[in-house]
Write an enzyme that holds these catalytic residues in place. Structure first.
Site, PDB file in Angstrom:
ATOM      1  N   GLU A   1      13.368 -38.563  -8.404  1.00 40.38           N
ATOM      2  CA  GLU A   1      13.047 -37.350  -9.162  1.00 40.38           C
ATOM      3  C   GLU A   1      11.683 -37.352  -9.839  1.00 40.38           C
ATOM      4  OE1 GLU A   1      15.449 -39.648 -10.043  1.00 40.38           O
ATOM      5  OE2 GLU A   1      15.475 -39.982 -12.209  1.00 40.38           O
TER       6      GLU A   1
ATOM      7  N   GLU B   1      18.116 -34.021  -7.770  1.00 43.06           N
ATOM      8  CA  GLU B   1      16.764 -34.422  -8.191  1.00 43.06           C
ATOM      9  C   GLU B   1      16.119 -33.307  -9.007  1.00 43.06           C
ATOM     10  OE1 GLU B   1      16.520 -37.440  -7.808  1.00 43.06           O
ATOM     11  OE2 GLU B   1      17.966 -37.720  -6.186  1.00 43.06           O
TER      12      GLU B   1
HETATM   13  N1  B3K Z   1      16.877 -42.065  -9.902  1.00 38.20           N
HETATM   14  C1  B3K Z   1      16.870 -42.362  -8.490  1.00 38.20           C
HETATM   15  C2  B3K Z   1      17.456 -43.692  -8.155  1.00 38.20           C
HETATM   16  C3  B3K Z   1      16.526 -44.822  -8.340  1.00 38.20           C
HETATM   17  C4  B3K Z   1      17.114 -46.092  -7.797  1.00 38.20           C
HETATM   18  C5  B3K Z   1      16.279 -47.292  -8.121  1.00 38.20           C
HETATM   19  N2  B3K Z   1      16.736 -48.483  -7.431  1.00 38.20           N
HETATM   20  C6  B3K Z   1      17.555 -41.312  -7.691  1.00 38.20           C
HETATM   21  C7  B3K Z   1      18.586 -40.525  -8.404  1.00 38.20           C
HETATM   22  O1  B3K Z   1      19.581 -41.022  -8.849  1.00 38.20           O
HETATM   23  O2  B3K Z   1      18.400 -39.354  -8.538  1.00 38.20           O
HETATM   24 ZN    ZN Z   2      19.891 -39.338 -10.193  1.00 37.12          ZN
END
Ligand code: B3K
Ligand code: ZN
Length: 872
Positions: free
Chosen positions: A264, A298
């Protein structure tokens, strides 16, 4: 490596307010110039050293306020740069060299299909430049990207493009400014040869936002669904939560090498191509749904994650649980709420319940970690979303919205904690969520027992609910659990009246269980009812209640809650299958329960149910779910029982299934709309049963569907059934599919995955051969997951073969992958986590593989953490 503990959180000694970056992207190395406006925090003692994170960086220069720093003023460690007594406010300049082309971990700046891209969450930014790589340091960024113009015509970063220009030697640059302060994990940069599918969105305050979806040139005709999904998500967040987008541009880039689903980054999401690209002939109905929900997820992070972010990584569920919850509400609104809920609960029970009862069990807000990336788990995400959902159930939709509004009002622009979120919900509603807060620290799946007593004379029904700690975790504190309940009378659902209420109303009550045991008395109940408990799966618990098969059949037929009807059917199926597995083990002759067959026949013919719900109701519980119900997972008996039940059901229902198959033939070209999705779901369910009969006529139906269908949903389904069937039809279908799609990575992933999850007895040998196929590439995460993830994590029967060859195969690949991409290797090695749940021979085989992996010199800390916990 030492664990990091939540209790040890300390705010940083220094903060960084502005970041100026210049990237000189090159084929052999990339130079990163960073100027950081740093300030000492007011209560940090003067003279405290500034310790920046850094990993795999070659430091070329370091200066403070423009003056080179003498060598005795700083220390370069393996993962840090320490500057002694830097002052109270200063600009720190560093220049480092990095090698994105060698970065196979896919964390930091790396290359995919020749383009440059980044992934910084959780701790990838430190692989780009020296920084305070922690989410509570929020800064404004200005970024210049320089690269060869011919190779990298497109240069992107977060925020707004404020300047572009030409440079010597065929190079060019773009400058991007992001007006919103952000933690460095949201930084992103992309440079490459990409095409844009664009659109726009007009916000409710009438600002026009430019939307851009960037893909490799060949994929430009597969972006329409992603764009539509983004527009729908933007509208929905305005309508549902009053949240408007804040920049003038929103970009999504699809890349082929990505460790997870998507990211995101502020204004510049980077996505696994799997969650962007769709065309009817390449993507299934489920893929279309997946894209819609990940795009929305996202996008929703822009408020829940980016504008308000996490203070530290222990708070991850603050943004992830909440954002999963928001994307689920959205998906439910876009399609069928019942279908969506059933899908969520199936996933939760199959994956999260298993995690929560194994060696990786942790609270949704973990107390410690060694490698943060190992904690992007189904517990933090999916159980985290259930916890949010329970608060919404307790507060009601309007109360929840009030709480969300207060949360944004209080914390916009801040890095906060799960407690801050809960406090906003509680304060906005004047309620106490103290006891509820225990959901954030407890491990395991709690058990709720229910008992009902009907008093005919008093026309009263007393429901006693009791909470018990998760299995093996006595001493857990009492939780605050919302239990949604309905009562079914002889003529259908009853209007409910708790004895303290004055009049009957509605057919569902949310009972709040806060004590060990509580009784709830319903008045004016005309006859002994059947209780419908945990409607909509109102809490992530295991329900223990004694119910006859007949009660279940009644709920299955008459419960007004569609989720609960499905759930009752699944429980009945579970019982039938577990009994059959017992018969297999005892060597008894197998026979499928007649009542169960009759119930299935009724569902098939039920006019009130749409095709998707029918298909879900008629899909028998998977072998992993069944195994969770056993003391020792009876791998072979469960498989035999389920295979038998599928065939017996197909034999018993052959004619109605054939009729359904004929009646659901397509009447025109593929369309992605609800009624059509329902039709395809039902048709493919029917086909699956029919092919399981193994009769030439039925197999021919699958061959015809495979050959004639104009869409991936129907061809993939037909191919899957042919693979399970085996024989020459399988070989020719696989060969045709490969010939048609071998240049298309996402479709080829399906070809690998379908073979890896097959029930056919020769699956292991085929997976072994596929691991040496020229199209297999262990280093591409999607490809590795399509073969090995599918096999190790989803094919219980073949992975857990008694001879241990399945275990050896996956362990070999974990060891081969770990030196290059530890994050993906760590996901794969989790296939061994449930090892204690199996019989002695299998335990020994898995344990031996875990020990072999643990003994590997130089093992990554990612895999080490999982394996050590499994063996502990
Ligand atoms: N925030 C990211 C995931 C990141 C993972 C890092 N190993 C995607 C999500 O959950 O939207
Ligand atoms: Zn997320």
């Amino acid at each position: 490596p030492q664990p990091i503990f939540r209790k040890d959180y300390r705010r940083p000694d220094y903060t960084i307010e502005r970041v100026d970056l210049r990237f000189e992207l090159g084929e052999n190395f990339t130079t990163v110039h960073a100027s950081l406006a740093v300030r000492r925090m007011h209560d940090t003692p003067a003279g405290a050293p500034l310790v920046l994170d850094g990993e795999n960086l070659v430091l070329k220069r370091v200066a403070i306020d423009g003056r080179e720093l003498p060598a005795d003023h700083y220390i370069v460690g393996p993962t840090s740069l320490t500057i002694a007594d830097p002052g109270a406010a200063f600009t720190l300049t560093t220049v480092v060299e990095i090698r994105p082309q060698d970065n196979l971990e896919l964390s930091g700046l790396y290359r995919s299909s020749g383009n440059f891209c980044t992934q910084c969450e959780a701790e990838g930014f430190r692989r780009i430049t020296y920084f305070l790589d922690r989410p509570d340091v929020m800064a404004r960024y200005s970024v210049v990207v320089e690269a060869d113009r011919a190779r990298y015509p497109v240069l992107l970063a977060n925020g707004n493009r404020v300047e572009t220009g030409e440079l010597d030697g065929g190079r060019h640059f773009a400058r991007w400014d992001d007006p919103f302060p952000k933690p460095c994990y949201l930084f992103a940069l992309v440079a490459g040869d990409l095409r844009c599918h664009d659109g726009e969105f007009v916000t409710r305050s009438d600002r026009t936002v430019r939307l851009e979806i960037w893909v490799e040139p060949d994929n430009i005709d597969r972006c329409a669904h992603a764009l539509r999904s983004l527009q729908a998500a933007m509208r929905w967040d305005e309508d549902t939560f009053g949240r408007e987008y804040d920049l003038d541009i929103y970009m999504i880039v699809a890349v082929s090498d990505f460790n997870m689903g998507a990211m995101e980054n502020k204004g510049l999401n980077i996505f696994n191509a799997k969650y962007v690209l769709a065309r009817p002939d390449t993507a299934t109905d489920d893929d279309y749904d997946g894209i819609e929900s990940v795009i929305a997820h996202e996008y929703f992070h822009n408020w829940t994650g980016n504008r308000v972010t996490c203070r530290d990584w222990f708070q991850l569920t603050l943004k992830e649980g909440l954002t999963v919850f928001r994307d689920r509400l959205f998906s439910a609104d876009m399609g069928s709420p019942a279908v969506a809920r059933i899908g969520d609960v199936l996933g939760l029970r199959t994956n999260q319940f298993a995690e929560d009862s194994g060696p990786m069990a942790h609270p949704i807000r973990p107390e410690s970690y060694i490698e943060m990336n190992n904690f992007y788990t189904t517990t933090v995400y999916e159980k985290g979303a259930e916890v949010i959902g329970m608060m919404r159930t307790l507060l009601g939709a309007a109360g929840f919205r009030r709480g969300m509004d207060l949360y944004f009002e209080r914390h916009d622009g801040q890095a906060v904690t799960c407690d801050d979120f809960r406090a906003a919900l509680a304060d906005a509603n004047g309620v106490d969520l103290e006891q509820f807060g225990r959901w954030y620290s407890q491990v395991g799946t709690p058990v709720v027992r229910a008992r009902g007593d009907y008093d005919a004379a008093a026309r009263a029904y007393t429901l006693t609910l009791e909470q018990a700690p998760p299995r093996g975790r006595d001493g857990a504190e009492l939780l605050h659990i919302p239990v949604a309940v309905g009562l079914l009378g002889p003529d259908g659902p009853l209007a409910l009246k708790l004895s303290e209420e004055t009049a009957a109303s509605g057919d569902t009550r949310v009972l709040e269980l806060r004590e060990r045991s509580q009784s709830f008395r319903f008045a004016d109940v005309p006859a002994a009812p059947v209780a419908s408990l945990l409607r909509g799966f109102s809490a992530p618990v295991e329900l223990a209640v004694e119910r006859s098969d007949a009660d279940l059949a009644r709920l299955m037929a008459a419960d007004p809650d569609e989720f609960s009807r499905w759930d009752a059917g699944q429980e009945l199926a579970r019982r039938v299958l577990l009994r059959l597995a017992g018969d297999v083990e005892a060597g008894r002759e197998l026979a499928l329960d007649r009542e169960f067959v009759a119930a299935c026949a009724r569902i098939l013919g039920d006019e009130r149910l749409d095709g998707s719900l029918k298909a879900l109701a008629l899909t028998l519980p998977n072998e992993r779910l069944l195994g969770q119900q056993q003391q020792v997972v009876a791998v072979d008996a469960l498989h035999a029982a389920r295979q038998f039940a599928v065939q017996a059901l197909a034999r018993a229902l052959r004619e109605p299934l054939l009729a359904v198959y004929r009646a659901t033939a397509p009447t025109g070209p593929y369309r992605i709309e609800r009624a059509e999705v329902d039709r395809r779901k039902l048709r493919n369910l029917a086909l699956g049963y029919l092919v399981a009969l193994g009769e030439p006529d039925q197999v021919r139906l699958a061959v015809e569907q495979f050959e004639l269908s104009d869409n991936m949903t129907d061809s993939e389904a037909a191919l899957a059934f042919l693979i399970d069937h085996g024989g020459p039809e399988r070989d020719s279908a696989l060969a045709r599919f490969h010939a048609r799609w071998h240049k298309d990575p996402l479709v080829l992933d399906k070809w690998f995955a379908l073979q890896a999850v097959s029930t056919h007895p020769d699956t292991l040998d085929r997976v072994l051969a596929l691991a040496d196929h020229p199209d297999f590439n262990l280093l591409n995460p999607n490809r590795a997951r399509s073969l090995l993830g599918a096999f190790g994590l989803r094919n219980q029967h073949q992975f857990h073969r008694e001879d241990g060859r399945g275990h050896a195969l996956v362990a070999d690949k974990v060891l081969a992958l770990d030196p290059h991409n530890p994050q993906v290797a760590a996901r794969l090695v989790a296939a061994f986590n449930p090892w204690r749940r199996f019989d002695a021979a299998r335990q020994q085989s898995m344990r031996a593989q875990l020990e072999r992996i643990a003994a590997q010199p130089g093992l990554s800390k990612s895999v080490r953490e999982i394996v050590d916990r499994a063996l502990a």
